[in-house]
Design a protein around this motif. Structure first.
Motif, PDB file in Angstrom:
ATOM      1  N   THR A 108       0.819  -1.209   0.000  1.00  0.00           N
ATOM      2  CA  THR A 108       0.000   0.000   0.000  1.00  0.00           C
ATOM      3  C   THR A 108       0.853   1.260   0.000  1.00  0.00           C
ATOM      4  O   THR A 108       0.711   2.142  -0.861  1.00  0.00           O
ATOM      5  CB  THR A 108      -0.921   0.027   1.239  1.00  0.00           C
ATOM      6  N   ASN A 109       1.739   1.351   0.986  1.00  0.00           N
ATOM      7  CA  ASN A 109       2.476   2.594   1.198  1.00  0.00           C
ATOM      8  C   ASN A 109       3.500   2.873   0.104  1.00  0.00           C
ATOM      9  O   ASN A 109       3.735   4.033  -0.244  1.00  0.00           O
ATOM     10  CB  ASN A 109       3.177   2.560   2.553  1.00  0.00           C
ATOM     11  N   HIS A 110       4.104   1.814  -0.411  1.00  0.00           N
ATOM     12  CA  HIS A 110       5.118   2.016  -1.450  1.00  0.00           C
ATOM     13  C   HIS A 110       4.695   1.528  -2.828  1.00  0.00           C
ATOM     14  O   HIS A 110       4.602   2.311  -3.778  1.00  0.00           O
ATOM     15  CB  HIS A 110       6.431   1.340  -1.077  1.00  0.00           C
ATOM     16  N   LEU A 111       4.448   0.219  -2.950  1.00  0.00           N
ATOM     17  CA  LEU A 111       4.327  -0.360  -4.288  1.00  0.00           C
ATOM     18  C   LEU A 111       3.133   0.207  -5.055  1.00  0.00           C
ATOM     19  O   LEU A 111       3.230   0.457  -6.268  1.00  0.00           O
ATOM     20  CB  LEU A 111       4.221  -1.879  -4.181  1.00  0.00           C
ATOM     21  N   GLY A 112       2.008   0.414  -4.384  1.00  0.00           N
ATOM     22  CA  GLY A 112       0.861   1.000  -5.065  1.00  0.00           C
ATOM     23  C   GLY A 112       1.159   2.393  -5.587  1.00  0.00           C
ATOM     24  O   GLY A 112       0.769   2.755  -6.705  1.00  0.00           O
ATOM     25  N   HIS A 113       1.847   3.196  -4.774  1.00  0.00           N
ATOM     26  CA  HIS A 113       2.203   4.548  -5.213  1.00  0.00           C
ATOM     27  C   HIS A 113       3.268   4.525  -6.308  1.00  0.00           C
ATOM     28  O   HIS A 113       3.263   5.380  -7.213  1.00  0.00           O
ATOM     29  CB  HIS A 113       2.693   5.367  -4.024  1.00  0.00           C
ATOM     30  N   PHE A 114       4.172   3.569  -6.233  1.00  0.00           N
ATOM     31  CA  PHE A 114       5.170   3.402  -7.295  1.00  0.00           C
ATOM     32  C   PHE A 114       4.473   3.114  -8.621  1.00  0.00           C
ATOM     33  O   PHE A 114       4.757   3.752  -9.646  1.00  0.00           O
ATOM     34  CB  PHE A 114       6.117   2.259  -6.918  1.00  0.00           C
ATOM     35  N   GLN A 115       3.533   2.176  -8.623  1.00  0.00           N
ATOM     36  CA  GLN A 115       2.786   1.862  -9.843  1.00  0.00           C
ATOM     37  C   GLN A 115       2.013   3.081 -10.341  1.00  0.00           C
ATOM     38  O   GLN A 115       1.985   3.365 -11.546  1.00  0.00           O
ATOM     39  CB  GLN A 115       1.818   0.706  -9.596  1.00  0.00           C
ATOM     40  N   SER A 292      20.868   1.775  -2.922  1.00  0.00           N
ATOM     41  CA  SER A 292      19.642   1.123  -2.455  1.00  0.00           C
ATOM     42  C   SER A 292      18.426   1.638  -3.205  1.00  0.00           C
ATOM     43  O   SER A 292      17.486   0.890  -3.485  1.00  0.00           O
ATOM     44  CB  SER A 292      19.467   1.353  -0.948  1.00  0.00           C
ATOM     45  N   ALA A 293      18.439   2.936  -3.543  1.00  0.00           N
ATOM     46  CA  ALA A 293      17.319   3.514  -4.275  1.00  0.00           C
ATOM     47  C   ALA A 293      17.167   2.862  -5.643  1.00  0.00           C
ATOM     48  O   ALA A 293      16.052   2.547  -6.081  1.00  0.00           O
ATOM     49  CB  ALA A 293      17.512   5.026  -4.415  1.00  0.00           C
ATOM     50  N   GLN A 294      18.282   2.617  -6.322  1.00  0.00           N
ATOM     51  CA  GLN A 294      18.222   1.955  -7.623  1.00  0.00           C
ATOM     52  C   GLN A 294      17.787   0.496  -7.478  1.00  0.00           C
ATOM     53  O   GLN A 294      17.006  -0.011  -8.287  1.00  0.00           O
ATOM     54  CB  GLN A 294      19.585   2.042  -8.307  1.00  0.00           C
ATOM     55  N   LEU A 295      18.296  -0.171  -6.448  1.00  0.00           N
ATOM     56  CA  LEU A 295      17.902  -1.564  -6.225  1.00  0.00           C
ATOM     57  C   LEU A 295      16.405  -1.675  -5.941  1.00  0.00           C
ATOM     58  O   LEU A 295      15.731  -2.594  -6.431  1.00  0.00           O
ATOM     59  CB  LEU A 295      18.697  -2.152  -5.060  1.00  0.00           C
ATOM     60  N   LEU A 296      15.889  -0.744  -5.143  1.00  0.00           N
ATOM     61  CA  LEU A 296      14.459  -0.791  -4.829  1.00  0.00           C
ATOM     62  C   LEU A 296      13.628  -0.537  -6.081  1.00  0.00           C
ATOM     63  O   LEU A 296      12.583  -1.173  -6.278  1.00  0.00           O
ATOM     64  CB  LEU A 296      14.110   0.241  -3.757  1.00  0.00           C
ATOM     65  N   TRP A 297      14.069   0.377  -6.928  1.00  0.00           N
ATOM     66  CA  TRP A 297      13.335   0.643  -8.179  1.00  0.00           C
ATOM     67  C   TRP A 297      13.262  -0.643  -9.009  1.00  0.00           C
ATOM     68  O   TRP A 297      12.183  -1.004  -9.499  1.00  0.00           O
ATOM     69  CB  TRP A 297      14.033   1.746  -8.960  1.00  0.00           C
ATOM     70  N   ASP A 298      14.395  -1.311  -9.143  1.00  0.00           N
ATOM     71  CA  ASP A 298      14.427  -2.549  -9.927  1.00  0.00           C
ATOM     72  C   ASP A 298      13.530  -3.618  -9.289  1.00  0.00           C
ATOM     73  O   ASP A 298      12.792  -4.323  -9.995  1.00  0.00           O
ATOM     74  CB  ASP A 298      15.855  -3.071 -10.042  1.00  0.00           C
ATOM     75  N   LEU A 299      13.612  -3.749  -7.968  1.00  0.00           N
ATOM     76  CA  LEU A 299      12.778  -4.716  -7.272  1.00  0.00           C
ATOM     77  C   LEU A 299      11.293  -4.401  -7.459  1.00  0.00           C
ATOM     78  O   LEU A 299      10.484  -5.295  -7.715  1.00  0.00           O
ATOM     79  CB  LEU A 299      13.112  -4.728  -5.780  1.00  0.00           C
ATOM     80  N   SER A 300      10.956  -3.123  -7.366  1.00  0.00           N
ATOM     81  CA  SER A 300       9.549  -2.725  -7.492  1.00  0.00           C
ATOM     82  C   SER A 300       9.019  -3.021  -8.887  1.00  0.00           C
ATOM     83  O   SER A 300       7.877  -3.481  -9.040  1.00  0.00           O
ATOM     84  CB  SER A 300       9.405  -1.230  -7.176  1.00  0.00           C
ATOM     85  N   GLU A 301       9.836  -2.774  -9.904  1.00  0.00           N
ATOM     86  CA  GLU A 301       9.414  -3.120 -11.260  1.00  0.00           C
ATOM     87  C   GLU A 301       9.175  -4.605 -11.400  1.00  0.00           C
ATOM     88  O   GLU A 301       8.200  -5.031 -12.039  1.00  0.00           O
ATOM     89  CB  GLU A 301      10.455  -2.639 -12.261  1.00  0.00           C
ATOM     90  N   GLN A 302      10.046  -5.418 -10.815  1.00  0.00           N
ATOM     91  CA  GLN A 302       9.855  -6.868 -10.876  1.00  0.00           C
ATOM     92  C   GLN A 302       8.595  -7.299 -10.148  1.00  0.00           C
ATOM     93  O   GLN A 302       7.849  -8.157 -10.629  1.00  0.00           O
ATOM     94  CB  GLN A 302      11.081  -7.569 -10.276  1.00  0.00           C
ATOM     95  N   LEU A 303       8.327  -6.684  -9.003  1.00  0.00           N
ATOM     96  CA  LEU A 303       7.136  -7.038  -8.243  1.00  0.00           C
ATOM     97  C   LEU A 303       5.863  -6.671  -8.996  1.00  0.00           C
ATOM     98  O   LEU A 303       4.847  -7.373  -8.889  1.00  0.00           O
ATOM     99  CB  LEU A 303       7.172  -6.363  -6.870  1.00  0.00           C
ATOM    100  N   LEU A 304       5.894  -5.589  -9.733  1.00  0.00           N
ATOM    101  CA  LEU A 304       4.705  -5.201 -10.505  1.00  0.00           C
ATOM    102  C   LEU A 304       4.410  -6.202 -11.622  1.00  0.00           C
ATOM    103  O   LEU A 304       3.270  -6.327 -12.059  1.00  0.00           O
ATOM    104  CB  LEU A 304       4.890  -3.813 -11.092  1.00  0.00           C
ATOM    105  N   LYS A 305       5.430  -6.897 -12.056  1.00  0.00           N
ATOM    106  CA  LYS A 305       5.221  -7.902 -13.092  1.00  0.00           C
ATOM    107  C   LYS A 305       4.653  -9.200 -12.505  1.00  0.00           C
ATOM    108  O   LYS A 305       4.293 -10.098 -13.257  1.00  0.00           O
ATOM    109  CB  LYS A 305       6.556  -8.212 -13.801  1.00  0.00           C
ATOM    110  N   GLY A 306       4.593  -9.272 -11.174  1.00  0.00           N
ATOM    111  CA  GLY A 306       4.031 -10.453 -10.530  1.00  0.00           C
ATOM    112  C   GLY A 306       5.031 -11.564 -10.369  1.00  0.00           C
ATOM    113  O   GLY A 306       4.672 -12.699 -10.076  1.00  0.00           O
TER     114      GLY A 306
END
Length: 306
Positions: A108-115, A292-306
């Motif tokens: 909710t707090n991060h991934l939804g807002h990232f998307q 860490s900011a770049q790693l989180l961006w990459d991780l978040s993109e992967q998570l959005l792909k399911g």
């Protein structure tokens, strides 16, 4: 924060902009002439809370539902977006997972807002000068990103999960600014302070009294020097981040009390319900580390792909 600033013709999105500091943020933008869209899981309740505000509309938005996020963004890609306030959030909730199995505070707090921000990039680019503001918290000091287990498959702790999500808010702002500052899109993370009565946390009245946040009658104790603020005071830093000309050439930073936070590299102290609140909320290194900011961006993109 908005003295002398005219937002006429500006378009704003505020998630959760109908309660707590979100409502005060929406109210401030409306009074300054902006057109505001509030995203809410409860559109009817939001519309009632926002009744009487000029140029404010409500659209359904569930940050735990990727389809809802995309649908919200699709409805607003036909206009320029000057300000995106990623304000909605949950705090210290019992363990819950969304349909993908993702821990709900991180989702909710991060991934939804990232998307949402990625989906709204065309509208942000079209503004030729836009700001994305992530409402974080001094709670980011509790935890960095749990790279091996971000969804707490083992050892769930509601405050550590909250801290991780708030660190993610800061890292997201850092990396967004790095990627898009050259296109006129700047990123900020803000600590609003300790705001009692926003329905965010799960502490009992007895715990809030023990922390010195409410008095014996249940009324909030306002003490800005300790970070204990009214919703209006808490919203001020979001509005500052979104509009202040003082930040025209600054981005990718964590703001508190309407200024850029100094870096605190001391060891963070634990926060627990039933203890005195910790007034220090300066940003710590793990939340602004560019790698860490770049790693989180990459991780978040992967998570959005399911």
């Amino acid at each position: 924060m908005l003295a002398g600033i005219d937002l006429s013709g500006k378009n704003v999105v505020v998630t959760g902009g109908h309660v707590g500091i979100g409502l005060e943020t929406t109210r401030a933008f409306s009074k300054a002439g902006a057109r505001v869209v509030v995203g809410s899981r409860s559109p009817d309740r939001a519309a009632e809370a926002l009744s009487g505000l000029d140029r404010v509309e409500v659209a359904p938005l569930d940050l735990l539902d990727p389809a809802s996020i995309d649908a919200f963004a699709d409805r607003h890609l036909d206009r320029r977006l000057h300000i995106l306030i990623n304000n909605a959030g949950i705090m210290a909730t019992p363990l819950h997972r969304d349909a993908r199995g993702y821990e709900s505070q991180f989702a909710t707090n991060h991934l939804g807002h990232f998307q949402l921000a990625l989906a709204l990039l065309p509208a942000l680019r079209a503004a030729h000068g836009a700001r994305v503001v992530n409402v974080s918290s001094g709670g980011h000091r509790l935890s960095g990103i749990r790279w091996d287990d971000p969804h707490f498959h083992t050892g769930y702790d509601p405050m550590l999960a909250y801290g991780q999500s708030k660190t993610a808010n800061v890292l997201f702002a850092v990396e967004l600014d790095r990627r898009f500052a050259d296109e006129g899109i700047r990123g900020y993370a803000v600590h609003p302070g300790i705001i009692v009565g926003t329905n965010l946390g799960t502490a009992t009245d007895d715990q809030l009294r023990a922390m010195g946040l409410i008095d014996d009658s249940g009324h909030p104790i306002i003490d800005p020097a300790r970070g204990q603020k009214t919703p209006q005071q808490g919203a001020a830093t979001s509005v500052f981040a979104a509009t202040s000309p003082l930040l025209a050439d600054i981005g990718g930073v964590y703001l508190r009390d309407n200024e850029v936070s100094p870096l605190d590299d001391s060891a963070p102290k634990p926060i627990a319900f039933g203890t005195e609140p910790i007034p220090v909320a300066d940003v710590v290194p793990h939340a602004v580390d560019p790698d860490s900011a770049q790693l989180l961006w990459d991780l978040s993109e992967q998570l959005l792909k399911g």
